[in-house]
Design a protein around this motif. Structure first.
Motif, PDB file in Angstrom:
ATOM      1  N   PRO A 211       6.736  47.267 -30.152  1.00 44.79           N
ATOM      2  CA  PRO A 211       7.787  47.485 -30.101  1.00 44.79           C
ATOM      3  C   PRO A 211       8.945  45.868 -30.140  1.00 44.79           C
ATOM      4  CG  PRO A 211       7.112  48.732 -27.883  1.00 44.79           C
ATOM      5  CD  PRO A 211       5.859  47.920 -29.465  1.00 44.79           C
ATOM      6  N   THR A 212       9.713  45.741 -31.351  1.00 41.16           N
ATOM      7  CA  THR A 212      10.519  45.160 -31.633  1.00 41.16           C
ATOM      8  C   THR A 212      12.272  45.002 -31.962  1.00 41.16           C
ATOM      9  OG1 THR A 212       8.644  44.107 -32.924  1.00 41.16           O
ATOM     10  CG2 THR A 212      10.222  43.241 -33.649  1.00 41.16           C
ATOM     11  N   TRP A 213      12.605  43.444 -30.979  1.00 38.88           N
ATOM     12  CA  TRP A 213      14.076  44.147 -31.283  1.00 38.88           C
ATOM     13  C   TRP A 213      14.340  42.725 -32.117  1.00 38.88           C
ATOM     14  CZ3 TRP A 213      15.540  42.525 -25.526  1.00 38.88           C
ATOM     15  CH2 TRP A 213      15.421  43.668 -24.791  1.00 38.88           C
ATOM     16  N   LEU A 214      15.284  42.998 -32.702  1.00 41.79           N
ATOM     17  CA  LEU A 214      15.624  42.496 -33.709  1.00 41.79           C
ATOM     18  C   LEU A 214      17.720  41.404 -32.741  1.00 41.79           C
ATOM     19  CD1 LEU A 214      16.947  41.525 -36.233  1.00 41.79           C
ATOM     20  CD2 LEU A 214      17.325  43.544 -36.958  1.00 41.79           C
ATOM     21  N   THR A 215      17.967  40.274 -32.875  1.00 39.11           N
ATOM     22  CA  THR A 215      18.780  39.424 -32.587  1.00 39.11           C
ATOM     23  C   THR A 215      19.050  39.153 -33.479  1.00 39.11           C
ATOM     24  OG1 THR A 215      18.151  39.442 -30.214  1.00 39.11           O
ATOM     25  CG2 THR A 215      19.829  38.002 -30.989  1.00 39.11           C
ATOM     26  N   VAL A 216      21.035  39.355 -33.990  1.00 40.81           N
ATOM     27  CA  VAL A 216      21.862  38.885 -34.556  1.00 40.81           C
ATOM     28  C   VAL A 216      23.032  38.558 -34.529  1.00 40.81           C
ATOM     29  CG1 VAL A 216      22.323  39.389 -37.003  1.00 40.81           C
ATOM     30  CG2 VAL A 216      21.303  40.898 -36.287  1.00 40.81           C
ATOM     31  N   PRO A 217      22.765  36.700 -34.874  1.00 42.31           N
ATOM     32  CA  PRO A 217      23.809  35.955 -34.418  1.00 42.31           C
ATOM     33  C   PRO A 217      24.274  35.944 -35.391  1.00 42.31           C
ATOM     34  CG  PRO A 217      21.869  34.825 -33.926  1.00 42.31           C
ATOM     35  CD  PRO A 217      21.351  35.968 -34.957  1.00 42.31           C
ATOM     36  N   THR A 218      26.308  36.504 -35.917  1.00 46.18           N
ATOM     37  CA  THR A 218      26.941  36.354 -36.267  1.00 46.18           C
ATOM     38  C   THR A 218      28.409  36.110 -36.058  1.00 46.18           C
ATOM     39  OG1 THR A 218      28.058  37.980 -37.811  1.00 46.18           O
ATOM     40  CG2 THR A 218      27.394  38.851 -35.752  1.00 46.18           C
ATOM     41  N   THR A 219      29.263  35.659 -36.723  1.00 48.19           N
ATOM     42  CA  THR A 219      30.555  35.563 -36.113  1.00 48.19           C
ATOM     43  C   THR A 219      31.336  37.089 -37.027  1.00 48.19           C
ATOM     44  OG1 THR A 219      31.169  34.291 -38.491  1.00 48.19           O
ATOM     45  CG2 THR A 219      30.417  33.608 -36.899  1.00 48.19           C
ATOM     46  N   ARG A 220      31.023  38.043 -37.484  1.00 41.46           N
ATOM     47  CA  ARG A 220      31.257  39.242 -37.862  1.00 41.46           C
ATOM     48  C   ARG A 220      30.268  40.324 -36.982  1.00 41.46           C
ATOM     49  NH1 ARG A 220      29.381  40.776 -43.240  1.00 41.46           N
ATOM     50  NH2 ARG A 220      27.554  40.654 -43.176  1.00 41.46           N
TER      51      ARG A 220
END
Length: 219
Positions: free
Chosen positions: A64-73
């Motif tokens: 099990p893997t999480w994806l975290t996306v830092p974004t301004t949109r």
């Protein structure tokens, strides 16, 4: 400063606070092994345009893997995560920063005293009440000239007494004494209100998603 650079500066301190191994580079992101049930690994995107490729990596991961996306949109990225057949968590977090010279001072209330400790480069502040219980605490890892703050907690029985502000102030003083000039953290929605009052600025929304069968509450 470009967002990928801020993520690269924040992540090592966050990992150190959690006693995690160093991240490894993957195309478009940083992969960290946490070894937790339902969260064996987490990938932090360095470019929100890499979401499709990183989502495919998450979907194909053996653990099990999480994806975290830092974004301004955040609106567009949320849709991109869903289109990639990942399930976003309902609550987004915020990547925030402050110059330590601008951090306000908040004294420890008279009914408490502060204890400072350090373990493997991570500095901890505990505010203890007269009954000996830890009423509030927080961590800071110093990485170069950055202080990455993490796990700021206040016991429910001691809230609304300014303890979290006092912990943040004490961590800022400690970090400055150790040569840090900038602080970074990732805040929950609740924490963001406190940090904003202290002068921290949000620089990105942190959206996290995972494959539907492994979606769990954040830890």
């Amino acid at each position: 400063m470009p967002l990928p650079d801020l993520v690269r500066r924040w992540q090592p301190g966050w990992g150190r606070c959690r006693t995690l191994p160093a991240a490894t580079e993957v195309p478009g992101g940083l992969r960290v092994v946490l070894g937790l049930p339902g969260r064996h690994a987490e990938i932090f995107a360095l470019d929100d345009q890499a979401v499709p490729a990183l989502a495919e990596r998450v979907a194909e991961a053996a653990e099990p893997t999480w994806l975290t996306v830092p974004t301004t949109r955040p609106g567009e990225v949320h849709i991109a995560l869903e289109n990639a057949d990942l399930e976003p968590f309902p609550d987004a977090e915020r990547l925030m920063t402050i110059e330590l010279d601008d951090h306000p001072a908040h004294p420890v209330p008279n009914a408490y005293w502060a204890k400072t400790s350090e373990f493997r480069g991570v500095h901890r502040i505990d505010l203890t009440g007269h009954d000996g219980t830890v009423a509030a605490s927080g961590l800071a890892a110093i990485v170069g000239t950055d202080a990455v703050m993490h796990d700021i907690r206040t016991d429910p029985a001691h809230r609304r007494r300014g303890l979290a502000s006092a912990v943040m102030s004490a961590l800022a003083v400690t970090a400055t004494q150790l040569g840090a000039t900038t602080a970074l953290l990732v805040a929950t929605t609740e924490g963001e209100h406190l940090y904003t009052r202290l002068g921290w600025e949000p620089v990105a929304t942190m959206l996290t998603a995972t494959a539907p069968m492994s979606a769990l509450v954040r830890t």
